[in-house]
Scaffold this active site. Structure first.
Site, short mmCIF file in Angstrom:
data_model
loop_
_atom_site.label_atom_id
_atom_site.label_comp_id
_atom_site.label_asym_id
_atom_site.label_seq_id
_atom_site.Cartn_x
_atom_site.Cartn_y
_atom_site.Cartn_z
CG ASP A 1 43.87 68.02 52.45
OD1 ASP A 1 43.22 67.70 51.41
OD2 ASP A 1 44.56 69.11 52.26
NE ARG B 1 48.37 67.37 42.54
CZ ARG B 1 47.25 67.82 43.68
NH1 ARG B 1 47.00 67.22 44.23
NH2 ARG B 1 47.23 69.23 43.55
#
Length: 1168
Positions: free
Chosen positions: A490, A698
């Site tokens: 991840d 992000r």
């Protein structure tokens, strides 16, 4: 990570799509994809003015260490887009019927347990009792086939017809192994029983005779009402009835359940809140699902006062959770003891077997076949010998078939020609039994324990920031760490720190990215005054001065847009503000607790710009806006889920207006934005988002719209219907959320940085140099994923990128086919030019992946991914749940991966020493130890076999039975274990400097079929030398069998230990002591055995050692046996050295290399 196929590596957070998530800090959750706060059915937004107009906080409304929550209660929906897995999913889609439910009568445990006697609350994690330990432990141990084999051998030796060894001596090896394992199992189970006893005797307050009384946990029953005080642990799974908070909210910490330390919220139903247990008669009926393992789901309904209300995951608190920031909570036990969700999930990690051990079984089968061949040869030869000498058997001195000691002459231990052949076969199995090394299993366990100790104590894998050491949670796959070919990882919290920092903002089409003005932090940061104390956010955020100045004014349109943007950041979340003390009594810090680090970063950013969230209850929030305290009613909330990829909150303003704020991923947000309002702003925002993503940030998009009274009432009515539905509740609530979230006005977008952990780029570069392929899954935009790939050195400029980004199955198929053709051509070109073949990177987005996995294209995707050095998937999907080796990181967000992993560590960069150093050492040591054990035992068997051929195939042995038993226990066992733990073929520095050395494990250089057969050939030569030199030396002499047996024993022990000494790379005093000490111990044992008058061969060694021939034979055996091995080793090291040997030679000249440290060692080209 995987050994020889692609497999997942470090796994971290449970994916959203796995089921309803209970861990959001301020949300209640059922089994659907949304979370909503609902007003009382008759309460309209225009009636909220009185309750929301408060802008000051009284002196008694705040706690010393937390924020007081006092507001009208509301009902929440739930989250989890895909619904729960397994049983709970099916339950959420249909009404609970009598067959699928349990009935719990509140405060009536007798009636509750009248129909079905539910499990008590006593737990038992211990496996054994005093009575069951021996039979059950033996049963479990004999699951190993080798143990059954030695048990049969021991039983056969007890039969008079087959007794080769003494009955006690034949049982000793198996008994020793069983005893050692049993002692270890008994100690571990004693610790479990002690823990159970402590747990079962803890005390809780239970309602009995209209008052709460102390009661042991083990005596609590389903249906009883329990009161939990602050910082106490839940004794069982309870449905909340009331809490100290007027709104029914309770804050719990689930660190004992899922490892997360952040606070989560649970709620009591409004219908049960007013009840005071000591005064009011509490009664009702809870109809809930049967016990199941899903900790993220709960489906039930409760009948109280003639009304039926639904219950979901937000209303249940599970065993092991700790009550925090709540004075008390009262609930009814619905699951107890072994039926609680925590205990149902306490089954432990799945048992794994290392790849090396799996391959070892193949060689054990070969050795078993070889054993059968030897026994067949002996029995067949015995049959031929008996047939040829059948007329002489009655009087033959060393056989004598007839017994003449009695008046009636009868056969003496002779059962006929056929049975004699059969018995010869079985006796051969007994004599040659150690061909299958029973001690190998114990040796492997002890070596793994030693290896784990050194991994845990390795300071290079100690994380000072979290004060955590490496954890070895599975001891049986240490050697797999040296054979990894693929890593699945991840990104968030694994490659990154998971500490989000607000960087840039785009508001109404204006980019506040620090390009025009200096991006500085205001000294001291934003703060407020509360009763003479200064309150400020715990974390400081750098601010843009222009944006800060605009946020402090409200005179123009731009300021109003900025106001709405930061209000959305402060309100549209599930963050809980917690007030904590500091060393200065006049200053307190507000700690924003939440499950999502993104939300924390946004709320801290809003506070830095003057929008400070200071209070949250289930019904309202209080935000200090530029020094003015405003209270907003939270009328509804739909939490983020993986289907919608956004969340929304409905706020009731002090002026009675109602607005809905929505934030989420741009891919879903722009679909619900009303682009007709301001198309230029939308286009500008999209441009800003692309620029943010391209540098690895992000992003989130924020929108808003006002709700009229009719729209709100329509939403409220739809929500009431959906939330009380007992069938399909998840889908109905999701539809309510989708209908609400539309025609939004675009407020702007945020950009958050999730910094890479220290050493991640260097670690990935080292792993790729070691020919380990790295696959990364991330929920970010594709542009963000690519940017992170470059910054982490996952992607390089030399790589050819294959990007699959399609919106249909047909286009996905075409892209996949083209990509396969491209990858094949590239690999052929690189092979022809002797360049690195791993120069292809596959980048695939989530939409394309869904299309591929939902069709018949999986095989093509696997083929393409296998040809790529890097796979980067921009998709927030459930990660694969099985791995050959699972590694968890104890990071900032949750520890579920750690709790389910085989190994755990604090930083991603520790993966490099774990694999390249410890993994390499573990594999090399274990591979050598297995081959050495095969060689050691087979050598001893072959010496016995040669003797049988020269003694009429009678299965008599010259080596004493005690030497045969002690050979694998004392004579040769300890050096194997010591070298398996301590030996190092290369230093840490070499392994870290030259990652390509890791390829030795990937290519199985330390353990393969070729090495096995070479070892067996060497063993065959040594057995011939060890047997026939003494045989010919003492030919026609008067030496007895016991004396020459002692010579063979000493020769074999000397040979196997010197053989081991020749292969030791790093000598330590422990290595010297174990190897030479074993030789000395063998001599002492042989002397002691021959000094016992009652044993065969009394004084044999003393007579033997007194002659010079004995010492000449011993020396001749050792030299002759070892010469071929020595010559071959020298030839291979000088003429055909492997990478390991090249690096080892370089280490010998390390002082000379210090002056040319930047030089390279020329190694062999990689094998393809």
């Amino acid at each position: 990570m995987a050994s020889n196929r692609p497999l997942p590596g470090p796994f971290f957070r449970s994916p959203i799509s796995a089921g309803p998530d209970l861990s959001s800090p301020t949300s209640s959750k059922n089994s659907d994809g949304s979370q909503i706060v609902n007003l009382h059915p008759q309460q309209r937004p225009d009636t909220l003015q009185n309750s929301t107009s408060q802008q000051s906080i009284s002196s008694n409304s705040w706690r010393a260490n937390s924020v007081n929550f006092g507001s009208k209660g509301v009902h929440y929906g739930s989250r989890g887009g895909a619904g729960s897995e397994g049983f709970s999913m099916s339950m959420s889609r249909r009404e609970i019927n009598d067959e699928d439910a349990r009935l719990v009568y509140v405060n009536d445990p007798l009636k509750t347990n009248e129909r079905f006697e539910f499990a008590g609350n006593s737990i038992r994690t211990g496996k054994y009792s005093v009575l069951t330990f021996l039979p059950r432990n033996l049963f479990e141990q004999f699951h190993r086939v080798a143990y059954m084999y030695f048990l049969v051998i021991a039983i056969l030796n007890q039969l008079p017809q087959l007794a080769v060894f003494g009955r006690g001596a034949s049982i000793l090896p198996l008994a020793s192994v069983l005893l050692v394992t049993a002692v270890k199992d008994a100690y571990e189970d004693w610790r479990r029983h002690r823990s159970d006893r402590i747990e079962n005797n803890r005390m809780s307050s239970v309602l009995m005779n209209d008052r709460f009384q102390e009661k042991k946990w083990k005596d609590i029953q389903v249906g009883e009402v329990i009161k939990i005080l602050a910082n106490e642990t839940m004794p069982c799974d309870i449905v909340l009835l009331s809490t100290s908070d007027p709104t029914g909210v309770a804050y719990v910490q689930t660190i004992n359940l899922d490892g997360e330390s952040n606070l989560k919220t649970r709620y009591a139903k409004q219908e049960t809140l007013p009840r005071i247990p000591e005064k009011d008669m509490i009664s009702g009926l809870i109809n809930c699902e049967k016990p199941n393992r899903n900790i993220y789901g709960f489906q039930a309904n409760m009948e109280i006062d003639g009304k039926r209300v639904s219950l979901g995951p937000s209303n249940i608190v599970l065993r092991g959770c700790v009550l925090k920031n709540t004075d008390w909570a009262v609930g009814v036990a619905v699951y107890a003891g072994r039926e609680t969700k925590a205990m149902l999930n306490n089954s432990g990690a799945p048992s794994k077997r290392s790849r090396l051990e799996t391959h070892m079984n193949r060689e054990i089968i070969l050795l078993s076949s070889f054993l059968v061949v030897l026994c067949t040869i002996v029995s067949a030869c015995a049959g031929v010998w008996l047939r040829r000498h059948r007329d002489e058997l009655d009087i033959m001195p060393f056989y004598r078939r007839k017994d003449y000691s009695k008046q009636e002459v009868e056969n003496y231990k002779y059962y006929g020609w056929g049975m004699e052949i059969f018995f010869s076969f079985l006796m051969s199995v007994i004599v040659f039994q150690i061909m299958i090394p029973i001690s190998l299993y114990i040796s492997m366990e002890l070596v793994r324990v030693g290896q784990a100790y050194f991994m845990i104590r390795d300071d290079k894998m100690f994380d000072a920031t979290s004060n955590t050491r490496f954890q070895c949670r599975a001891l049986n796959i240490n050697e797999d760490l040296g054979q990894i070919k693929y890593i699945f990882s991840d990104k968030t919290g694994t490659l990154t720190e998971n500490k989000m920092e607000f960087q840039f903002a785009s508001i109404s089409g204006v980019n506040y990215s620090g390009e025009k003005t200096e991006f500085l932090g205001e000294e001291g940061g934003y703060s407020i005054q509360v009763e003479g104390q200064v309150w400020r956010p715990k974390m400081k955020v750098q601010v843009d001065r222009e944006l800060l100045q605009l946020s402090q004014t409200r005179n123009d349109t731009k300021s109003k847009e900025i106001y709405d943007f930061f209000l959305a950041l402060a309100a549209c979340n599930t963050i809980v503000p917690i007030v904590v003390n500091t060393s200065d009594p006049t200053e307190k810090l507000i700690d924003y607790q939440g499950e999502s680090p993104d939300e924390q970063a946004l709320v801290y950013a809003a506070a830095a710009y003057g929008f400070m969230l200071i209070e949250r209850t289930s019904g309202h929030i209080v935000i200090d806006i530029q020094g003015e305290r405003q209270r907003f009613n939270v009328l509804g909330m739909h939490e983020f889920d993986s289907d919608r990829k956004r969340m929304s909150v409905i706020l009731g303003y002090p002026d009675s207006t109602v607005k809905v704020f929505v934030k989420g991923a741009d891919t879903t947000m722009f679909k619900i934005i009303d682009k007709s309002l301001n198309l230029d702003v939308v286009k500008a925002t999209e441009t800003h988002l692309h620029s943010y993503s391209s540098i690895g940030l992000r992003t989130l998009v924020v929108g808003m719209r006002g709700l009229s009274i009719s729209e709100f009432e329509q939403w409220q009515s739809s929500y009431e219907i959906a939330s009380t539905a007992l069938m399909g509740r998840a889908g109905l609530l999701r539809k309510v959320a989708i209908n609400l979230e539309n025609n939004l006005s675009l407020l702007g977008a945020s950009a958050i940085e999730d910094r890479l952990q220290k050493g991640v780029p260097e670690a990935i570069e080292s792993l790729r140099t070691a020919s380990i392929k790295v696959w990364v899954l991330t929920g970010d935009k594709q542009e963000t994923a690519i940017s992170i790939g470059y910054s982490s050195k996952l992607l390089t400029s030399k790589m050819v990128q294959i990007i699959i980004n399609n919106n249909s199955k047909v286009s996905c198929r075409k892209s996949l086919e083209d990509a396969l053709i491209t990858s094949r051509k590239l690999i052929n070109v690189t092979r022809a030019s002797d360049d690195d073949a791993s120069s292809v990177a596959l980048i695939i987005d989530g939409t394309s992946l869904v299309y591929i996995l939902d069709s018949e294209l999986e095989e093509q995707l696997f083929e393409l991914a296998s040809k790529c050095a890097v796979v980067l998937c921009a998709n927030d999907v459930s990660m694969i749940q099985m791995a050959d080796v699972g590694v968890g990181l104890s990071g900032q967000e949750g520890r579920q991966a750690v709790m389910a992993s085989d190994f755990a560590m604090g930083q991603f960069r520790f993966l490099v020493p774990l694999l390249l150093v410890h993994g390499h050492w573990n594999y090399q040591r274990m591979g050598y130890m297995i081959l050495y054990n095969f060689y050691r035992n087979a050598l001893f068997v072959l010496v016995l076999f040669w003797y049988v051929l020269f003694t009429g195939f009678t299965l008599t042995t010259a080596i004493t039975e005690w030497s045969s038993v002690l050979y694998s226990i004392i004579y040769t066992a300890i050096p194997t274990i010591v070298i398996g733990i301590l030996d190092k073929d290369l230093s840490r520095r070499s392994l870290m400097t030259y990652p390509q050395l890791y390829g030795a494990g990937q290519r199985q250089e330390s353990y393969n079929a070729k090495l096995f057969w070479l070892t067996m050939a060497d063993m065959l030569w040594q057995s011939v030398v060890a047997f026939f030199i003494p045989l010919f030396a003492y030919w026609k002499s008067e030496i007895d069998s016991s004396s020459i047996g002692d010579l063979w024993t000493l020769a074999v022990v000397f040979m196997v230990n010197i053989h081991l000494a020749m292969d030791v790379i790093r000598w330590t005093w422990i290595s010297h002591a174990s190897i030479w000490g074993s030789i000395i111990a063998t001599c002492i044992c042989v002397i002691v055995i021959d000094a016992v008058p009652v044993l065969p061969g009394y004084w044999a060694i003393f007579n033997l050692a007194s002659s010079g021939l004995f010492w000449i034979c011993l020396l001749g055996i050792l030299v002759t046996a070892m010469i071929p091995r020595f010559v071959i080793k020298m030839f291979m090291q000088h003429c055909k050295p492997c990478d390991i040997q090249i690096a080892r030679e370089a280490e010998k000249f390390s002082n000379r290399m210090e002056s040319t440290r930047n030089g390279e060692i020329e190694m062999n080209p990689p094998q393809r």
